[in-house]
Design a protein around this motif. Structure first.
Motif, PDB file in Angstrom:
ATOM      1  N   THR A  64       0.827  -1.203   0.000  1.00 47.14           N
ATOM      2  CA  THR A  64       0.000   0.000   0.000  1.00 47.14           C
ATOM      3  C   THR A  64       0.861   1.253   0.000  1.00 47.14           C
ATOM      4  OG1 THR A  64      -1.667  -1.218   1.241  1.00 47.14           O
ATOM      5  CG2 THR A  64      -1.880   1.166   1.193  1.00 47.14           C
ATOM      6  N   VAL A  65       1.882   1.287   0.823  1.00 39.74           N
ATOM      7  CA  VAL A  65       2.775   2.437   0.863  1.00 39.74           C
ATOM      8  C   VAL A  65       3.533   2.557  -0.456  1.00 39.74           C
ATOM      9  CG1 VAL A  65       4.839   3.371   1.996  1.00 39.74           C
ATOM     10  CG2 VAL A  65       2.978   2.465   3.357  1.00 39.74           C
ATOM     11  N   GLY A  66       3.893   1.439  -1.044  1.00 34.70           N
ATOM     12  CA  GLY A  66       4.595   1.467  -2.323  1.00 34.70           C
ATOM     13  C   GLY A  66       3.766   2.092  -3.421  1.00 34.70           C
ATOM     14  N   LEU A  67       2.449   1.928  -3.374  1.00 34.44           N
ATOM     15  CA  LEU A  67       1.584   2.550  -4.373  1.00 34.44           C
ATOM     16  C   LEU A  67       1.660   4.071  -4.324  1.00 34.44           C
ATOM     17  CD1 LEU A  67      -1.616   0.315  -4.158  1.00 34.44           C
ATOM     18  CD2 LEU A  67       0.027   0.445  -6.031  1.00 34.44           C
ATOM     19  N   LEU A  68       1.950   4.624  -3.158  1.00 39.95           N
ATOM     20  CA  LEU A  68       2.036   6.077  -3.027  1.00 39.95           C
ATOM     21  C   LEU A  68       3.280   6.652  -3.686  1.00 39.95           C
ATOM     22  CD1 LEU A  68       0.920   6.348   0.696  1.00 39.95           C
ATOM     23  CD2 LEU A  68      -0.482   6.668  -1.340  1.00 39.95           C
ATOM     24  N   PHE A  69       4.270   5.826  -3.948  1.00 42.09           N
ATOM     25  CA  PHE A  69       5.527   6.303  -4.506  1.00 42.09           C
ATOM     26  C   PHE A  69       5.668   6.033  -6.001  1.00 42.09           C
ATOM     27  CE2 PHE A  69       6.379   6.015  -0.002  1.00 42.09           C
ATOM     28  CZ  PHE A  69       7.015   7.218   0.232  1.00 42.09           C
ATOM     29  N   ILE A  70       4.603   5.660  -6.666  1.00 43.42           N
ATOM     30  CA  ILE A  70       4.652   5.436  -8.109  1.00 43.42           C
ATOM     31  C   ILE A  70       4.668   6.797  -8.806  1.00 43.42           C
ATOM     32  CG2 ILE A  70       3.359   4.592 -10.094  1.00 43.42           C
ATOM     33  CD1 ILE A  70       2.412   2.286  -8.412  1.00 43.42           C
ATOM     34  N   LYS A  71       5.603   6.988  -9.689  1.00 43.66           N
ATOM     35  CA  LYS A  71       5.714   8.222 -10.462  1.00 43.66           C
ATOM     36  C   LYS A  71       5.392   7.916 -11.918  1.00 43.66           C
ATOM     37  CE  LYS A  71       7.954  10.651  -7.159  1.00 43.66           C
ATOM     38  NZ  LYS A  71       7.140  10.574  -6.026  1.00 43.66           N
ATOM     39  N   ALA A  72       4.560   8.739 -12.526  1.00 44.18           N
ATOM     40  CA  ALA A  72       4.136   8.508 -13.904  1.00 44.18           C
ATOM     41  C   ALA A  72       5.298   8.632 -14.881  1.00 44.18           C
ATOM     42  CB  ALA A  72       3.030   9.480 -14.280  1.00 44.18           C
ATOM     43  N   HIS A  73       6.277   9.485 -14.572  1.00 45.81           N
ATOM     44  CA  HIS A  73       7.373   9.670 -15.525  1.00 45.81           C
ATOM     45  C   HIS A  73       8.318   8.466 -15.564  1.00 45.81           C
ATOM     46  CE1 HIS A  73       9.291  11.057 -11.773  1.00 45.81           C
ATOM     47  NE2 HIS A  73      10.407  10.668 -12.344  1.00 45.81           N
ATOM     48  N   ASN A  74       8.169   7.538 -14.637  1.00 46.79           N
ATOM     49  CA  ASN A  74       8.975   6.314 -14.687  1.00 46.79           C
ATOM     50  C   ASN A  74       8.447   5.332 -15.727  1.00 46.79           C
ATOM     51  OD1 ASN A  74      10.749   7.134 -12.699  1.00 46.79           O
ATOM     52  ND2 ASN A  74       9.523   6.228 -11.062  1.00 46.79           N
ATOM     53  N   PHE A  75       7.233   5.559 -16.192  1.00 46.71           N
ATOM     54  CA  PHE A  75       6.629   4.664 -17.154  1.00 46.71           C
ATOM     55  C   PHE A  75       6.511   5.388 -18.486  1.00 46.71           C
ATOM     56  CE2 PHE A  75       5.061   3.435 -13.010  1.00 46.71           C
ATOM     57  CZ  PHE A  75       5.407   2.102 -12.989  1.00 46.71           C
ATOM     58  N   GLY A  76       6.898   4.737 -19.532  1.00 46.66           N
ATOM     59  CA  GLY A  76       6.819   5.335 -20.850  1.00 46.66           C
ATOM     60  C   GLY A  76       6.709   4.247 -21.887  1.00 46.66           C
ATOM     61  N   PRO A  77       6.836   4.625 -23.136  1.00 44.01           N
ATOM     62  CA  PRO A  77       6.778   3.594 -24.168  1.00 44.01           C
ATOM     63  C   PRO A  77       7.978   2.665 -24.046  1.00 44.01           C
ATOM     64  CG  PRO A  77       7.405   5.698 -25.115  1.00 44.01           C
ATOM     65  CD  PRO A  77       7.045   5.946 -23.691  1.00 44.01           C
ATOM     66  N   PRO A  78       7.803   1.417 -24.403  1.00 47.70           N
ATOM     67  CA  PRO A  78       8.922   0.484 -24.279  1.00 47.70           C
ATOM     68  C   PRO A  78      10.045   0.853 -25.243  1.00 47.70           C
ATOM     69  CG  PRO A  78       7.086  -0.555 -25.395  1.00 47.70           C
ATOM     70  CD  PRO A  78       6.605   0.775 -24.920  1.00 47.70           C
ATOM     71  N   CYS A  79      11.254   0.620 -24.820  1.00 45.75           N
ATOM     72  CA  CYS A  79      12.412   0.901 -25.663  1.00 45.75           C
ATOM     73  C   CYS A  79      12.506  -0.166 -26.744  1.00 45.75           C
ATOM     74  CB  CYS A  79      13.688   0.895 -24.837  1.00 45.75           C
ATOM     75  SG  CYS A  79      13.718   2.190 -23.615  1.00 45.75           S
ATOM     76  N   ARG A  80      12.767   0.268 -27.940  1.00 48.64           N
ATOM     77  CA  ARG A  80      12.957  -0.680 -29.034  1.00 48.64           C
ATOM     78  C   ARG A  80      14.431  -0.740 -29.341  1.00 48.64           C
ATOM     79  NH1 ARG A  80       8.377  -1.969 -32.792  1.00 48.64           N
ATOM     80  NH2 ARG A  80       6.627  -1.582 -31.443  1.00 48.64           N
ATOM     81  N   SER A  81      14.994  -1.888 -29.175  1.00 44.34           N
ATOM     82  CA  SER A  81      16.406  -2.044 -29.484  1.00 44.34           C
ATOM     83  C   SER A  81      16.543  -2.379 -30.966  1.00 44.34           C
ATOM     84  CB  SER A  81      17.025  -3.145 -28.634  1.00 44.34           C
ATOM     85  OG  SER A  81      16.390  -4.354 -28.898  1.00 44.34           O
ATOM     86  N   PRO A  82      17.663  -1.983 -31.580  1.00 45.32           N
ATOM     87  CA  PRO A  82      17.842  -2.323 -32.992  1.00 45.32           C
ATOM     88  C   PRO A  82      17.901  -3.828 -33.156  1.00 45.32           C
ATOM     89  CG  PRO A  82      19.842  -1.422 -32.068  1.00 45.32           C
ATOM     90  CD  PRO A  82      18.784  -1.280 -31.021  1.00 45.32           C
ATOM     91  N   ARG A  83      17.426  -4.290 -34.286  1.00 45.02           N
ATOM     92  CA  ARG A  83      17.412  -5.726 -34.545  1.00 45.02           C
ATOM     93  C   ARG A  83      18.826  -6.245 -34.646  1.00 45.02           C
ATOM     94  NH1 ARG A  83      12.421  -8.119 -36.475  1.00 45.02           N
ATOM     95  NH2 ARG A  83      12.753  -9.978 -36.800  1.00 45.02           N
ATOM     96  N   ARG A  84      19.123  -7.236 -33.888  1.00 43.39           N
ATOM     97  CA  ARG A  84      20.459  -7.822 -33.911  1.00 43.39           C
ATOM     98  C   ARG A  84      20.429  -9.122 -34.687  1.00 43.39           C
ATOM     99  NH1 ARG A  84      22.414  -7.173 -27.714  1.00 43.39           N
ATOM    100  NH2 ARG A  84      21.747  -5.032 -27.474  1.00 43.39           N
ATOM    101  N   ARG A  85      21.521  -9.383 -35.342  1.00 44.17           N
ATOM    102  CA  ARG A  85      21.644 -10.653 -36.038  1.00 44.17           C
ATOM    103  C   ARG A  85      22.088 -11.709 -35.043  1.00 44.17           C
ATOM    104  NH1 ARG A  85      24.698 -10.153 -41.537  1.00 44.17           N
ATOM    105  NH2 ARG A  85      23.642 -12.133 -41.766  1.00 44.17           N
TER     106      ARG A  85
END
Length: 114
Positions: A64-85
């Motif tokens: 419950t206390v952990g829910l109070l410390f969630i920051k929206a800027h920590n979440f964003g679109p997933p990072c796309r890594s370049p395709r590796r061979r």
């Protein structure tokens, strides 16, 4: 188990680690569960339910206390890594050989004939 019990209790009580009190804590850690166990199955069930609830209280509190410390800027679109061979590349000799053939079974071998 008693050593762990004494270690946990001495964090809050008997911080001077007096030997007599350590022995008293150890005996209490042994005899209180033994007396509850000897008193009957119903008392064991009640004690187990109480201790289970007591174990979950800190977990629920931290969640419950952990829910109070969630920051929206920590979440964003997933990072796309370049395709590796793939580091594993077919060599010209293995590519030319074609797919691997299964080995013949033992029974089909002429040496296995009865």
């Amino acid at each position: 188990m008693v050593v762990a019990w004494v270690g946990y209790v001495e964090v809050f009580w008997n911080t001077g680690h007096a030997k007599l009190w350590s022995v008293v804590i150890a005996m209490a850690g042994l005899w209180i569960p033994a007396v509850i166990n000897l008193s009957g199955v119903r008392n064991i069930a009640i004690t187990q339910n109480i201790t289970t609830v007591l174990k979950f209280i800190p977990l629920l509190f931290m969640a419950t206390v952990g829910l109070l410390f969630i920051k929206a800027h920590n979440f964003g679109p997933p990072c796309r890594s370049p395709r590796r061979r793939s580091p594993i590349r077919p060599t010209p000799s293995s590519a030319a050989a074609g797919p691997a053939r299964p080995s013949p079974s033992r029974r089909s071998s002429p040496a296995w004939a009865p």
